[in-house]
Design an enzyme around this catalytic site. Structure first.
Site, PDB file in Angstrom:
ATOM      1  N   TYR A 128       0.833  -1.205   0.000  1.00 50.51           N
ATOM      2  CA  TYR A 128       0.000   0.000   0.000  1.00 50.51           C
ATOM      3  C   TYR A 128       0.872   1.261   0.000  1.00 50.51           C
ATOM      4  CZ  TYR A 128      -4.706  -1.998   0.778  1.00 50.51           C
ATOM      5  OH  TYR A 128      -5.915  -2.633   0.639  1.00 50.51           O
ATOM      6  N   GLU A 244      -7.928  -4.522   8.722  1.00 52.29           N
ATOM      7  CA  GLU A 244      -6.597  -4.269   9.284  1.00 52.29           C
ATOM      8  C   GLU A 244      -6.710  -3.469  10.574  1.00 52.29           C
ATOM      9  OE1 GLU A 244      -2.290  -2.228   8.141  1.00 52.29           O
ATOM     10  OE2 GLU A 244      -3.957  -2.091   6.743  1.00 52.29           O
TER      11      GLU A 244
END
Length: 399
Positions: A128, A244
């Site tokens: 990411y 997450e």
């Protein structure tokens, strides 16, 4: 059978399993954890044991390999594993990618990747953040240009946890520069052994390598590895981030840290020779933290309840992530204040599970400084504290 009796029996069954399968080496690896990651070899050994038992993915739907446990059983299992010093499992695959593929993956992607993820055959890392796109993730520049039935990826990702151990990475890539930044992002699955990928380890302040930078130089990836629609990866990414941020069980970690602090205060002596647990200022600080930890626990139970009802956790994930990480740092700070100079010696070799030599100072102080150093990053990774406050302000307070 009454529910409480059932849960009491379930807890005993979990403890019996842990007693028989957690070897001294695995327990030591769990006890020496100074971040969310344990020693990699110990982690994968424990992963395989849980897979053989059918307990490796309790939060997944049963038809995809989950246990079928209810919310309370899953909580009991996580709590008992933590208290028994079991090594933590890698969250990037089981906690994040798996639920996302179950929601957005094609039938072929689910059939291929989910079994390999469960067995541990595939180890995933998360692509990411970039050097210029961390909290402002929508500004990412790693590009994926379509060429027939492949994408060509160029760019780099950073702070990629355990990339040096992973054989696959899930990435956010830019597939279009038109419209808003979020509209040109796609979510794609990449083999780490593809030509053009380079992994550079980053040595942390504690002397260990958990983070890496990953470079992509004309890496070819099949279009079939795209998850969701092209240019619509932001929706997929946000869904994964909710797992997450909200999938980590801060309550259990905080309870364990609370127990460690009680032991540290009981065994550390002040200038008058009395145990530090008799010092009212320290006791008051610990009581405040314990109250805050209880509030986090109830919020996490709300998230688990939403997940059980088939809902995603939404902004509650940001609330728990924000408070849980800041509270964890407060526990670390109190631990250093309690232990004082006992945390000063740098003994990195003693943090290795295979180390059997002498240590300087009390054993209960061995991990305190490394835990403090590692946990400074907890209010940054997974979305900074500032980003979480923005999300809460918009989605909860309507500002």
């Amino acid at each position: 059978m009454e529910k409480q009796e059932h849960y009491a029996e379930f807890r005993l069954r979990v403890r019996d399993f842990l007693d028989h399968h957690l070897t001294p080496d695995l327990r030591r690896a769990g006890r020496l954890m100074t971040s969310v990651f344990a020693d990699f070899e110990a982690t994968m050994a424990w992963h395989r044991i849980l897979f053989q038992q059918g307990w490796v993915a309790p939060d997944w739907p049963q038809e995809y390999g989950g246990t079928g446990w209810d919310i309370q059983e899953r909580y009991i299992f996580q709590e008992e594993c933590k208290l028994a010093n079991a090594p933590s499992l890698l969250p990037m695959g089981l906690q994040m990618l798996g639920p996302m593929l179950i929601r957005y993956g094609t039938a072929e992607q689910k059939e291929f990747y989910l079994p390999r993820l469960l067995s541990g055959e595939d180890v995933w890392c998360q692509g990411y953040s970039e050097p210029g796109a961390g909290s402002d993730l929508a500004s990412l520049k790693t590009s994926a240009v379509r060429d027939g039935d492949i994408f060509r990826i160029n760019g780099s990702k950073i702070w990629t946890s355990y990339a040096q151990h992973s054989n696959r990475i899930f990435c956010l890539v830019r597939t279009s520069k038109e419209g808003k930044p979020q509209q040109g992002i796609s979510f794609i699955l990449v083999d780490m052994d593809a030509p053009g990928i380079k992994v550079d380890p980053i040595v942390g302040l504690d002397g260990r390598v958990e983070q890496c930078q990953v470079f992509f130089d004309d890496v070819e990836v099949p279009v079939a590895n795209l998850v969701g629609e092209e240019n619509q990866g932001w929706t997929v990414a946000k869904y994964l981030l909710e797992f997450e941020r909200g999938g980590h069980n801060f309550t259990i970690d905080l309870k364990k840290q609370l127990g460690k602090l009680h032991r540290q205060m009981a065994e550390t002596r002040g200038i008058n020779g009395a145990s530090l647990e008799t010092y009212p200022v320290l006791g008051s600080r610990l009581a405040d933290l314990e109250i805050d930890a209880l509030a986090v626990e109830y919020t996490e139970l709300r998230i688990k309840g939403a997940n059980s009802a088939g809902e995603n956790p939404g902004a509650l994930s940001s609330m728990v992530k924000l408070v849980g990480t800041e509270l964890g740092q407060a526990f670390n700070e109190l631990s250093l204040d309690v232990l004082g100079p006992a945390v000063a010696p740098c003994q990195l070799e003693a943090l290795e599970p295979c180390y059997d030599g002498d240590i300087v100072g009390p054993r209960y102080a061995l991990t305190a400084m490394a835990e403090y150093i590692n946990n400074r990053a907890s209010t940054i990774y997974g979305g900074t504290a500032e980003i979480q406050r923005d999300i809460i302000a918009k989605q909860v307070l309507g500002l």
